[in-house]
Design an enzyme around this catalytic site. Structure first.
Site, PDB file in Angstrom:
ATOM      1  N   SER A   1       0.834  -1.214   0.000  1.00  9.97           N
ATOM      2  CA  SER A   1       0.000   0.000   0.000  1.00  9.97           C
ATOM      3  C   SER A   1       0.862   1.254   0.000  1.00  9.97           C
ATOM      4  O   SER A   1       0.359   2.344  -0.176  1.00  9.97           O
ATOM      5  CB  SER A   1      -0.936   0.001   1.211  1.00  9.97           C
ATOM      6  OG  SER A   1      -0.187  -0.181   2.383  1.00  9.97           O
TER       7      SER A   1
ATOM      8  N   HIS B   1      -2.197  -2.718  -6.328  1.00  7.43           N
ATOM      9  CA  HIS B   1      -2.672  -2.352  -4.997  1.00  7.43           C
ATOM     10  C   HIS B   1      -4.198  -2.429  -4.932  1.00  7.43           C
ATOM     11  O   HIS B   1      -4.892  -1.675  -5.608  1.00  7.43           O
ATOM     12  CB  HIS B   1      -2.177  -0.928  -4.665  1.00  7.43           C
ATOM     13  CG  HIS B   1      -2.657  -0.427  -3.347  1.00  7.43           C
ATOM     14  ND1 HIS B   1      -2.937   0.901  -3.112  1.00  7.43           N
ATOM     15  CD2 HIS B   1      -2.915  -1.084  -2.185  1.00  7.43           C
ATOM     16  CE1 HIS B   1      -3.352   1.031  -1.861  1.00  7.43           C
ATOM     17  NE2 HIS B   1      -3.345  -0.142  -1.292  1.00  7.43           N
TER      18      HIS B   1
ATOM     19  N   GLU C   1      -4.989  -0.089  -8.079  1.00  9.03           N
ATOM     20  CA  GLU C   1      -3.933   0.763  -8.643  1.00  9.03           C
ATOM     21  C   GLU C   1      -2.870  -0.144  -9.249  1.00  9.03           C
ATOM     22  O   GLU C   1      -2.371  -1.049  -8.578  1.00  9.03           O
ATOM     23  CB  GLU C   1      -3.285   1.630  -7.551  1.00  9.03           C
ATOM     24  CG  GLU C   1      -4.148   2.760  -7.050  1.00  9.03           C
ATOM     25  CD  GLU C   1      -3.449   3.585  -5.970  1.00  9.03           C
ATOM     26  OE1 GLU C   1      -3.291   4.794  -6.182  1.00  9.03           O
ATOM     27  OE2 GLU C   1      -3.067   3.034  -4.921  1.00  9.03           O
TER      28      GLU C   1
ATOM     29  N   ASN D   1      -3.350   6.496  -1.468  1.00  9.43           N
ATOM     30  CA  ASN D   1      -2.892   6.671  -0.092  1.00  9.43           C
ATOM     31  C   ASN D   1      -2.092   7.962   0.080  1.00  9.43           C
ATOM     32  O   ASN D   1      -2.073   8.545   1.159  1.00  9.43           O
ATOM     33  CB  ASN D   1      -2.064   5.466   0.366  1.00  9.43           C
ATOM     34  CG  ASN D   1      -2.978   4.307   0.766  1.00  9.43           C
ATOM     35  OD1 ASN D   1      -4.169   4.495   0.963  1.00  9.43           O
ATOM     36  ND2 ASN D   1      -2.421   3.123   0.871  1.00  9.43           N
TER      37      ASN D   1
END
Length: 709
Positions: free
Chosen positions: A431, A452, A464, A502
């Site tokens: 992540s 991800h 992702e 993130n």
């Protein structure tokens, strides 16, 4: 004999007096209803009206796997006023009204999706027969586009199946499967595809039915059958709807207004209101943004990872790690991508847990009769496990879902290169760790990529795909195709700490923590951002994700991107008190008592040395947190982390639940005006320092009066 009428419709007559009217929109894979069909259908109906030999009409689709997938939404963008959109609705109502009152019966023969206008077309028929295929689904998903059924659906559906069931379908947009559709009374019969037309023709020979309102039993007799009952029912429905939408979505309220006005019957007043509110909703900014999302995701489905580079065919998948993420990845691989998945874990319990993850999800479907037991067994048989690399030799891609530890992940790359074939792709579900670091010691770095997923994997639609400098184009295209097969919407992002989602989430979360340290109560902060439109507030999200995970990600972001990512020291105090969040039952919220996870754990305040009082409004709290997310999104675009604003918007909506009705960070900045965003960032920069410094791209755009779209 067959007579060809223009393009989408053909009529074929048979000796028994039954005519089959086939809809087949030329050049499209699915049938959609277009404005110009009004005239085509009308002239078709004129011909049928004149032909006294026709005793009944079966309406069928010429497409192999869809009935009618809805109305063509591009028509709505052409409407300049609410009146023009209202006229579209009235046009649909008139054609369907004519069908309903036709001298001979119409029977809808449904195979594949009958959604939105497609179901409304079927509802105007006198009988409906559908196939038992898993492709077949019947629903009115207009609410998901900020709209309501505009061709009689708000009238015919409740009259056919009762107020409560129709309300549920219209307010959620969730479709019914064939067996459910029969149970609710939407269809008269469910049959195998091979006999669909034969059974439909038998219904057409029956003549028009004498439909009675749905039989009401028990409490429903009072709730739907009396005016006092309906008053209670709608009052309750409004309360529940408002608690879900927070007043951010106008369509559900209007659906309830219309249904209440027509009282579960099809009335002239109901049809008038339906057209009026449909016209009004087409013009709302909320519907415009929700339609933008629809167009963006439709476009993305057609794209490959890298233009002109074809993906390699996948036949077998490996998954490293049997935790929650590994279990979820194995599940979508077997159930959606229909590919065998081999799970490796160092402990037998890990493999057992990953298997149980799939078993529980599938078993729920079997219990609800959404799936046959044999289908469940078939999917479970695609999952196997191993404590070593046996059975990994022939995998095409191995997805790694182990702990966030760089050395461990580099070791996994090495293992896969030694135990799999030369062409195997290594995809890391990290992540936050940059992929270039994971690929640092790889013999074949061109086959290392980031993939991800978001938790829970079976529900969250985004993935992702992260390419580092050495990842090959073929690896990118193949990974994108693999994610699509798993039912995901993939966005390709450039390598870097936190990637895109993130990375823009971190400053937002940090600022929420700063607002807490300034004395605002936890539930007040969360309520402010839920009111803004997020599914959960930032404090609750921190508990859900894990305070320890947040603390681990922060130094990685600071090392790669600088001091503006520094998390407040409060996190350390929480961890020192062994507060990891929901996972260990100790966090910002309390996980004991009658309502676990619903109430704040008051002892957090003394631990952090905070005296709480509500000084800031919802708007102020939301603005402070969201501005940092918007600014970071702009930086990501400027640095080429995302390819375009569209990917940035879809990534944020699907990855962290950015309010869909605002269209994503870039559409939202456009609607606020980029110069307004810059002014507000500068205002906070004066108060709280350079973490609020507006991105150069925003300052340039503000000067030149530009927008993202």
């Amino acid at each position: 004999m067959t007579e060809q009428i223009q393009s989408a419709f053909t009529l074929e007559k048979f000796d028994d007096g039954i005519a089959v009217l086939t809809m087949d929109v030329p050049g499209e894979s699915m049938n959609t209803l277009k404005a110009e069909f009004g005239e085509q259908i009308t002239s078709m109906l004129d011909d049928i009206e004149k032909d006294t030999e026709i005793k009944g009409v079966v309406l069928a689709s010429g497409k192999p796997s869809s009935f009618v997938a809805g109305a063509d939404i591009t028509m709505l963008a052409a409407c300049k006023t609410a009146e023009e959109a209202e006229a579209l609705s009235k046009g649909g109502q008139q054609v369907f009204d004519r069908m309903e009152n036709f001298r001979v019966p119409f029977v809808a023969a449904i195979h594949g999706p009958a959604l939105g206008g497609g179901l409304e077309l079927a509802l105007a028929c006198h009988y409906r027969v559908c196939t038992d295929s898993p492709k077949t689904q019947l629903g009115v998903p207009e609410v998901q586009l900020g709209l309501l059924p505009g061709s009689g659906g708000t009238q015919r559906l409740p009259a056919l199946i009762g107020i409560q069931q129709a309300m549920k379908m219209m307010l959620t947009g969730a479709p019914a499967r064939p067996k459910q559709a029969k149970k609710y009374g939407i269809v008269d019969e469910v049959v195998p595809e091979s006999v669909l037309l034969d059974v439909a023709r038998k219904f057409a020979l029956k003549g028009k039915p004498n439909r009675k309102p749905p039989a009401l039993k028990g409490a429903n007799k009072f709730l739907e059958g009396t005016s006092l009952g309906r008053q209670i029912l709608f009052k309750q429905a409004r309360k529940q709807t408002l608690s879900k939408t927070k007043g951010n979505y106008p369509a559900p309220e209007h659906i309830l207004d219309i249904m209440e006005a027509s009282g579960g019957k099809a009335t002239t007043r109901g049809y008038e209101l339906e057209a009026k509110y449909f016209g009004k909703l087409v013009m709302t900014p909320e519907s415009e943004q929700l339609r933008n999302i629809f167009f963006a995701t439709t476009e993305m489905k057609k794209e490959t990872g890298v233009d002109g580079v074809a993906p390699v065919k996948m036949e077998k998948v490996g998954v490293l790690g049997g935790g929650l993420m590994g279990g979820g990845i194995a599940f979508v691989t077997a159930s959606k991508a229909k590919l065998p998945a081999r799970i490796k874990d160092v402990r037998a319990e890990g493999i057992a847990n990953a298997m149980k993850y799939s078993y529980d999800l599938l078993n729920k479907k079997v219990k609800r009769k959404f799936m046959r037991k044999s289908e469940m067994q078939k999917q479970m048989a695609m999952l196997t496990g191993s404590l070593n690399y046996d059975g990994f030799k022939d995998t095409d891609i191995v997805v790694e879902a182990v702990f966030e530890d760089l050395n461990l992940k580099q070791q996994m790359v090495n293992d896969v290169e030694n135990n799999c074939k030369e062409s195997t792709i290594f995809a890391s579900n990290t992540s936050s760790i940059p992929i270039r670091q994971i690929a640092e010691k790889a013999a074949r770095p061109e086959q290392v990529i980031g993939l991800h997923y978001f938790s829970p994997v079976d529900k969250m639609p985004l993935a992702e795909v992260i390419a580092h400098e050495k990842t090959s184009d073929e690896t990118i295209s193949t990974t994108v195709e693999f994610a699509k097969k798993q039912g995901k919407t993939p966005i390709v992002v450039k390598d870097g700490a936190g990637f895109y989602v993130n990375r823009i989430l971190a400053p937002y979360m940090n600022e929420a923590a700063n607002v807490l340290l300034a004395g605002e109560p936890i539930e007040h902060i969360d309520a402010a951002l839920v009111k803004f439109g997020f599914p959960v507030g930032p404090m609750k999200l921190l508990d859900e994700v894990g305070i320890d995970v947040g603390a681990k990600i922060s130094p990685i972001l600071v090392a790669d991107l600088g001091e503006r990512f520094k998390a407040p020291d409060a996190f350390d105090k929480l961890l020192a008190d062994d507060r990891k969040g929901k996972k260990n039952g100790r966090g910002l919220y309390s996980y004991t008592g009658k309502k676990p996870g619903k109430e704040v754990d008051g002892s957090v305040y003394s631990l952090l040395g905070i005296e709480t009082s509500k000084k800031m409004s919802f708007e102020q709290i939301a603005e402070r947190c969201v501005l940092l997310m918007l600014n970071e999104a702009a930086l990501c675009l400027a640095e080429g982390v995302i390819r375009n604003p569209r990917d940035g918007d879809i990534g944020t909506i699907f990855g962290i639940g950015f309010p869909p009705f605002l269209g994503g960070p870039f559409r939202y900045m456009d609607s606020l005006g980029v110069s307004h965003v810059v002014a507000r960032l500068e205002h906070y920069q004066g108060q709280f320092g350079d973490k609020f410094a507006p991105a150069d791209i925003l300052k340039t755009m503000a000067k030149e009066n530009k927008s993202f779209y």
